[in-house]
Design a protein around this motif. Sequence first.
Motif, short mmCIF file in Angstrom:
data_model
loop_
_atom_site.label_atom_id
_atom_site.label_comp_id
_atom_site.label_asym_id
_atom_site.label_seq_id
_atom_site.Cartn_x
_atom_site.Cartn_y
_atom_site.Cartn_z
N ALA A 177 -91.44 -21.29 -36.62
CA ALA A 177 -92.01 -22.48 -37.27
C ALA A 177 -90.90 -23.41 -37.75
CB ALA A 177 -92.90 -22.06 -38.43
N ARG A 178 -89.85 -22.83 -38.31
CA ARG A 178 -88.75 -23.67 -38.80
C ARG A 178 -88.04 -24.36 -37.64
NH1 ARG A 178 -83.75 -21.98 -42.88
NH2 ARG A 178 -83.82 -23.92 -44.08
N ALA A 179 -87.87 -23.63 -36.53
CA ALA A 179 -87.23 -24.23 -35.36
C ALA A 179 -88.06 -25.38 -34.80
CB ALA A 179 -87.01 -23.17 -34.28
N ALA A 180 -89.39 -25.32 -35.03
CA ALA A 180 -90.29 -26.37 -34.54
C ALA A 180 -90.40 -27.54 -35.52
CB ALA A 180 -91.67 -25.79 -34.27
N GLY A 181 -89.70 -27.46 -36.65
CA GLY A 181 -89.67 -28.59 -37.57
C GLY A 181 -90.32 -28.38 -38.91
N ALA A 182 -90.96 -27.22 -39.14
CA ALA A 182 -91.60 -26.97 -40.43
C ALA A 182 -90.55 -26.66 -41.49
CB ALA A 182 -92.58 -25.81 -40.32
N ARG A 183 -90.81 -27.09 -42.71
CA ARG A 183 -90.01 -26.66 -43.85
C ARG A 183 -90.67 -25.42 -44.43
NH1 ARG A 183 -88.74 -31.64 -47.70
NH2 ARG A 183 -87.13 -30.20 -48.44
N ILE A 184 -89.86 -24.50 -44.95
CA ILE A 184 -90.33 -23.18 -45.34
C ILE A 184 -90.27 -23.01 -46.85
CG2 ILE A 184 -90.04 -20.70 -45.04
CD1 ILE A 184 -90.77 -22.20 -42.47
N SER A 185 -91.39 -22.61 -47.43
CA SER A 185 -91.50 -22.31 -48.85
C SER A 185 -91.94 -20.86 -49.02
CB SER A 185 -92.51 -23.26 -49.51
OG SER A 185 -92.86 -22.81 -50.80
N VAL A 186 -91.29 -20.13 -49.91
CA VAL A 186 -91.64 -18.74 -50.20
C VAL A 186 -91.74 -18.59 -51.71
CG1 VAL A 186 -90.88 -16.32 -50.06
CG2 VAL A 186 -90.49 -17.87 -48.13
N SER A 187 -92.77 -17.89 -52.17
CA SER A 187 -92.88 -17.59 -53.60
C SER A 187 -92.68 -16.10 -53.80
CB SER A 187 -94.22 -18.05 -54.17
OG SER A 187 -95.31 -17.50 -53.46
N GLY A 188 -92.32 -15.73 -55.02
CA GLY A 188 -91.99 -14.35 -55.33
C GLY A 188 -93.21 -13.47 -55.47
N SER A 189 -92.95 -12.21 -55.75
CA SER A 189 -93.98 -11.21 -55.99
C SER A 189 -93.28 -10.05 -56.68
CB SER A 189 -94.63 -10.75 -54.68
OG SER A 189 -93.64 -10.30 -53.76
N TRP A 190 -94.06 -9.20 -57.36
CA TRP A 190 -93.41 -8.10 -58.07
C TRP A 190 -93.12 -6.98 -57.08
CZ3 TRP A 190 -90.31 -7.77 -61.72
CH2 TRP A 190 -89.94 -6.53 -62.25
N SER A 191 -91.99 -7.12 -56.42
CA SER A 191 -91.52 -6.16 -55.42
C SER A 191 -90.04 -5.94 -55.69
CB SER A 191 -91.75 -6.72 -54.01
OG SER A 191 -91.31 -5.83 -53.03
N PRO A 192 -89.68 -4.97 -56.54
CA PRO A 192 -88.29 -4.82 -56.98
C PRO A 192 -87.29 -4.74 -55.83
CG PRO A 192 -89.70 -3.48 -58.37
CD PRO A 192 -90.57 -4.02 -57.26
N GLY A 193 -87.62 -4.01 -54.76
CA GLY A 193 -86.70 -3.91 -53.64
C GLY A 193 -86.44 -5.25 -52.98
N GLU A 194 -87.51 -6.03 -52.78
CA GLU A 194 -87.36 -7.35 -52.17
C GLU A 194 -86.59 -8.30 -53.08
OE1 GLU A 194 -88.20 -7.85 -49.15
OE2 GLU A 194 -89.58 -6.19 -48.74
N LEU A 195 -86.86 -8.23 -54.39
CA LEU A 195 -86.16 -9.10 -55.33
C LEU A 195 -84.66 -8.77 -55.37
CD1 LEU A 195 -88.84 -9.06 -58.14
CD2 LEU A 195 -88.07 -11.10 -56.93
N ALA A 196 -84.33 -7.48 -55.31
CA ALA A 196 -82.92 -7.09 -55.32
C ALA A 196 -82.19 -7.60 -54.09
CB ALA A 196 -82.80 -5.57 -55.41
N ARG A 197 -82.89 -7.72 -52.96
CA ARG A 197 -82.25 -8.19 -51.74
C ARG A 197 -81.95 -9.69 -51.76
NH1 ARG A 197 -84.90 -3.72 -49.07
NH2 ARG A 197 -86.96 -4.67 -49.21
N LEU A 198 -82.63 -10.43 -52.64
CA LEU A 198 -82.40 -11.88 -52.67
C LEU A 198 -80.95 -12.21 -52.96
CD1 LEU A 198 -85.51 -13.27 -54.61
CD2 LEU A 198 -85.04 -13.45 -52.16
N ALA A 199 -80.35 -11.46 -53.90
CA ALA A 199 -78.99 -11.77 -54.31
C ALA A 199 -77.99 -11.55 -53.18
CB ALA A 199 -78.60 -10.92 -55.51
#
Length: 294
Positions: free
Chosen positions: A147-169
Amino acid sequence: MTPGPVRDLCVAGLVYFEVFVPGAHLPGPGEEVFVERLRMGLGGALNTASVARALGLDTVLAYPRGGGLTDIAIASCLRRLGVSARTWPAREDPAVSLVLSSPEDRSFISAADFEALGRCGDLPRARWLHIPGLAEARFLAAPMARARAAGARISVSGSWSPGELARLAAMTSCPWDLLVLNAKEAALAAGDPRQAPARLAGAAARSVLVTAGADGAFGILDGAEVHAPADAAEVREFTGAGDAFCAGLLAALLRGLEGEAAVALGCRTAGRILGQAGGVALDPARFSDLREAP
């Protein structure tokens, strides 16, 4: 992305069937407690999609759908709201949550078929693609990249997922244009929610915003530091306020608003959801004055 008209917004993720359980009345082992009523609702990706539609955006919801009772209820609600949908197969009742509510906040016991997200094909064409949840973003990484390659801008919101949040950094490739976290998520991701935008902007996303309840929202948007106060709304329930903030913010950006004006519309939109039960915009009239609001 799939052929067809370019929509304003595609929201992709799981749609949850929610049962709200009064947290103060949980039974002990072997006991049964009767309450006046158990309220049921829908949430997840439908929160942002329904609010965006109420704000006047041309919105499509993309989600995995099974053939269970909750799937039937979700499809019926979409028809009622007039929200366009693109679906693909999942197990029956793929996303269900028990919402343990209290006057201060809420917590969840959830079952979710995240693997069904990995079976998503190309997503509908849109100017913005919003993914509500970090685990959802990981499972939808391939269609999101297309989708991004086709021109869309990407928005993501968080969630209470400690493993995923730790990977952000640890992210460095900046695969998203916008990341929205609440204060608790930002604290886990960056140690200090006030430092999260500076630490994550340019790594996880170009722009990073933190929603902070009564303190409004702050962060870095398009390279500039921003802050907007919370809407002075009576709080009936917290469910869906973050999703509504994202819908209002994306509506503002699509209208050409920038900086604090865009964040302020997100806060105003969140305030409308705080005043109702549940995060789905079942009454679009609540948002009528925001459809063209600066």
